[in-house]
Design a protein around this motif. Structure first.
Motif, PDB file in Angstrom:
ATOM      1  N   TYR A  20       0.888   6.296   3.143  1.00 18.76           N
ATOM      2  CA  TYR A  20       0.829   6.759   4.539  1.00 18.76           C
ATOM      3  C   TYR A  20       0.953   5.588   5.517  1.00 18.76           C
ATOM      4  CZ  TYR A  20      -0.746   9.010   8.807  1.00 18.76           C
ATOM      5  OH  TYR A  20      -0.820   9.483  10.091  1.00 18.76           O
ATOM      6  N   VAL A  21       0.397   4.451   5.144  1.00 18.53           N
ATOM      7  CA  VAL A  21       0.467   3.262   5.998  1.00 18.53           C
ATOM      8  C   VAL A  21       1.921   2.839   6.203  1.00 18.53           C
ATOM      9  CG1 VAL A  21      -0.156   0.809   6.154  1.00 18.53           C
ATOM     10  CG2 VAL A  21      -1.871   2.498   5.436  1.00 18.53           C
ATOM     11  N   SER A  22       2.760   3.046   5.199  1.00 16.28           N
ATOM     12  CA  SER A  22       4.172   2.659   5.335  1.00 16.28           C
ATOM     13  C   SER A  22       4.853   3.434   6.457  1.00 16.28           C
ATOM     14  CB  SER A  22       4.921   2.852   4.011  1.00 16.28           C
ATOM     15  OG  SER A  22       5.150   4.218   3.714  1.00 16.28           O
ATOM     16  N   PHE A  23       4.455   4.679   6.659  1.00 18.91           N
ATOM     17  CA  PHE A  23       5.038   5.462   7.755  1.00 18.91           C
ATOM     18  C   PHE A  23       4.587   4.931   9.114  1.00 18.91           C
ATOM     19  CE2 PHE A  23       4.921   8.436   4.160  1.00 18.91           C
ATOM     20  CZ  PHE A  23       6.276   8.691   4.057  1.00 18.91           C
ATOM     21  N   GLN A  25       7.278  -4.935   4.879  1.00 18.16           N
ATOM     22  CA  GLN A  25       5.968  -4.557   4.343  1.00 18.16           C
ATOM     23  C   GLN A  25       5.978  -3.094   3.914  1.00 18.16           C
ATOM     24  OE1 GLN A  25       2.725  -5.362   7.034  1.00 18.16           O
ATOM     25  NE2 GLN A  25       1.206  -4.449   5.687  1.00 18.16           N
ATOM     26  N   ALA A  26       6.572  -2.232   4.706  1.00 19.07           N
ATOM     27  CA  ALA A  26       6.684  -0.809   4.354  1.00 19.07           C
ATOM     28  C   ALA A  26       7.487  -0.639   3.071  1.00 19.07           C
ATOM     29  CB  ALA A  26       7.317  -0.020   5.501  1.00 19.07           C
ATOM     30  N   ARG A  27       8.573  -1.398   2.927  1.00 24.37           N
ATOM     31  CA  ARG A  27       9.383  -1.321   1.705  1.00 24.37           C
ATOM     32  C   ARG A  27       8.579  -1.712   0.477  1.00 24.37           C
ATOM     33  NH1 ARG A  27      11.427  -4.562  -1.670  1.00 24.37           N
ATOM     34  NH2 ARG A  27      10.941  -6.379  -0.387  1.00 24.37           N
ATOM     35  N   GLU A  75       7.774   0.670  -2.710  1.00 30.72           N
ATOM     36  CA  GLU A  75       8.189   0.323  -4.074  1.00 30.72           C
ATOM     37  C   GLU A  75       7.016   0.401  -5.037  1.00 30.72           C
ATOM     38  OE1 GLU A  75      10.063  -3.514  -3.830  1.00 30.72           O
ATOM     39  OE2 GLU A  75      12.036  -2.613  -3.515  1.00 30.72           O
ATOM     40  N   ARG A  76       5.843  -0.070  -4.603  1.00 30.51           N
ATOM     41  CA  ARG A  76       4.664  -0.038  -5.468  1.00 30.51           C
ATOM     42  C   ARG A  76       4.101   1.377  -5.604  1.00 30.51           C
ATOM     43  NH1 ARG A  76       3.608  -5.272  -3.050  1.00 30.51           N
ATOM     44  NH2 ARG A  76       2.397  -4.309  -1.412  1.00 30.51           N
ATOM     45  N   ALA A  77       4.127   2.150  -4.524  1.00 29.37           N
ATOM     46  CA  ALA A  77       3.524   3.487  -4.547  1.00 29.37           C
ATOM     47  C   ALA A  77       4.419   4.512  -5.234  1.00 29.37           C
ATOM     48  CB  ALA A  77       3.221   3.947  -3.122  1.00 29.37           C
ATOM     49  N   THR A  78       5.727   4.282  -5.229  1.00 29.86           N
ATOM     50  CA  THR A  78       6.655   5.248  -5.835  1.00 29.86           C
ATOM     51  C   THR A  78       7.413   4.531  -6.950  1.00 29.86           C
ATOM     52  OG1 THR A  78       8.390   4.798  -4.180  1.00 29.86           O
ATOM     53  CG2 THR A  78       6.844   6.590  -3.701  1.00 29.86           C
ATOM     54  N   SER A  79       8.616   4.097  -6.667  1.00 32.02           N
ATOM     55  CA  SER A  79       9.420   3.292  -7.589  1.00 32.02           C
ATOM     56  C   SER A  79      10.517   2.623  -6.767  1.00 32.02           C
ATOM     57  CB  SER A  79      10.037   4.166  -8.688  1.00 32.02           C
ATOM     58  OG  SER A  79      11.029   5.008  -8.149  1.00 32.02           O
ATOM     59  N   PRO A  80      11.125   1.564  -7.295  1.00 36.71           N
ATOM     60  CA  PRO A  80      12.159   0.875  -6.524  1.00 36.71           C
ATOM     61  C   PRO A  80      13.391   1.732  -6.216  1.00 36.71           C
ATOM     62  CG  PRO A  80      11.357  -0.528  -8.277  1.00 36.71           C
ATOM     63  CD  PRO A  80      10.764   0.832  -8.505  1.00 36.71           C
ATOM     64  N   ASP A  81      13.565   2.846  -6.924  1.00 43.51           N
ATOM     65  CA  ASP A  81      14.727   3.698  -6.678  1.00 43.51           C
ATOM     66  C   ASP A  81      14.352   5.033  -6.031  1.00 43.51           C
ATOM     67  OD1 ASP A  81      13.489   4.716  -8.927  1.00 43.51           O
ATOM     68  OD2 ASP A  81      15.348   5.127  -9.990  1.00 43.51           O
ATOM     69  N   LEU A 122      12.308   6.959  -0.417  1.00 48.15           N
ATOM     70  CA  LEU A 122      11.557   6.278   0.642  1.00 48.15           C
ATOM     71  C   LEU A 122      11.892   4.792   0.696  1.00 48.15           C
ATOM     72  CD1 LEU A 122       8.047   7.972   0.400  1.00 48.15           C
ATOM     73  CD2 LEU A 122       9.744   8.216   2.232  1.00 48.15           C
ATOM     74  N   VAL A 123      12.189   4.209  -0.447  1.00 46.13           N
ATOM     75  CA  VAL A 123      12.619   2.805  -0.472  1.00 46.13           C
ATOM     76  C   VAL A 123      13.996   2.694   0.191  1.00 46.13           C
ATOM     77  CG1 VAL A 123      13.188   0.839  -1.956  1.00 46.13           C
ATOM     78  CG2 VAL A 123      11.207   2.292  -2.497  1.00 46.13           C
ATOM     79  N   ALA A 124      14.859   3.676  -0.060  1.00 47.83           N
ATOM     80  CA  ALA A 124      16.173   3.695   0.604  1.00 47.83           C
ATOM     81  C   ALA A 124      16.003   3.772   2.114  1.00 47.83           C
ATOM     82  CB  ALA A 124      17.006   4.871   0.100  1.00 47.83           C
ATOM     83  N   HIS A 125      15.021   4.552   2.565  1.00 48.18           N
ATOM     84  CA  HIS A 125      14.745   4.641   4.000  1.00 48.18           C
ATOM     85  C   HIS A 125      14.390   3.261   4.558  1.00 48.18           C
ATOM     86  CE1 HIS A 125      13.401   6.484   7.756  1.00 48.18           C
ATOM     87  NE2 HIS A 125      12.337   5.701   7.674  1.00 48.18           N
ATOM     88  N   SER A 126      13.571   2.531   3.829  1.00 42.93           N
ATOM     89  CA  SER A 126      13.211   1.167   4.260  1.00 42.93           C
ATOM     90  C   SER A 126      14.433   0.259   4.282  1.00 42.93           C
ATOM     91  CB  SER A 126      12.154   0.574   3.321  1.00 42.93           C
ATOM     92  OG  SER A 126      10.915   1.214   3.498  1.00 42.93           O
TER      93      SER A 126
END
Length: 120
Positions: free
Chosen positions: A19-22, A46-48, A52-58, A61-65
């Motif tokens: 949630y902090v990433s948003f 930082q959001a990216r 990456e840690r909360a989900t996965s690098p692929d 949400l990582v693409a959004h970053s």
């Protein structure tokens, strides 16, 4: 106001919560609107990392970053960096959503604009 929401989210959920990433994106967008490019870049990065840690690098949400970081690269005149970020975001979004998705179309548009700037 956005910065207060970020601090509240960090206190409520911890600094590494998804949630902090948003909230980081929201503050980064506000900073970018004020042309505080380097501060915005740090928050988008930082959001990216959180995503990456909360989900996965692929994860999408990582693409959004990556899309946000590509905007920063464009502002800095780093079009080759922007191209690489948009391409990476496109790869993630195509795997996640398929080729006929609006997110993919948006990413293709941004990638095309950068390639045009690079005369590529």
């Amino acid at each position: 106001m956005q910065e207060q929401a970020l601090r509240s989210a960090e206190q409520a959920y911890g600094p590494e919560h998804l949630y902090v990433s948003f909230r980081l994106d929201s503050v980064g967008d506000a900073l970018l609107a004020r042309s505080e490019v380097e501060k915005a870049r740090a928050l988008f990065e930082q959001a990216r990392r959180i995503r990456e840690r909360a989900t996965s690098p692929d994860h999408p949400l990582v693409a959004h970053s990556m899309m946000k970081l590509a905007q920063i690269a464009i502002r800095r005149g780093e079009f080759a960096t922007a191209r690489a970020l948009y391409q990476a975001a496109l790869d993630i979004r195509e795997r996640a959503f398929g080729r006929n998705d609006l997110h993919v179309a948006n990413t293709l548009n941004e990638l095309g604009l950068v390639m045009w700037r690079l005369n590529d």
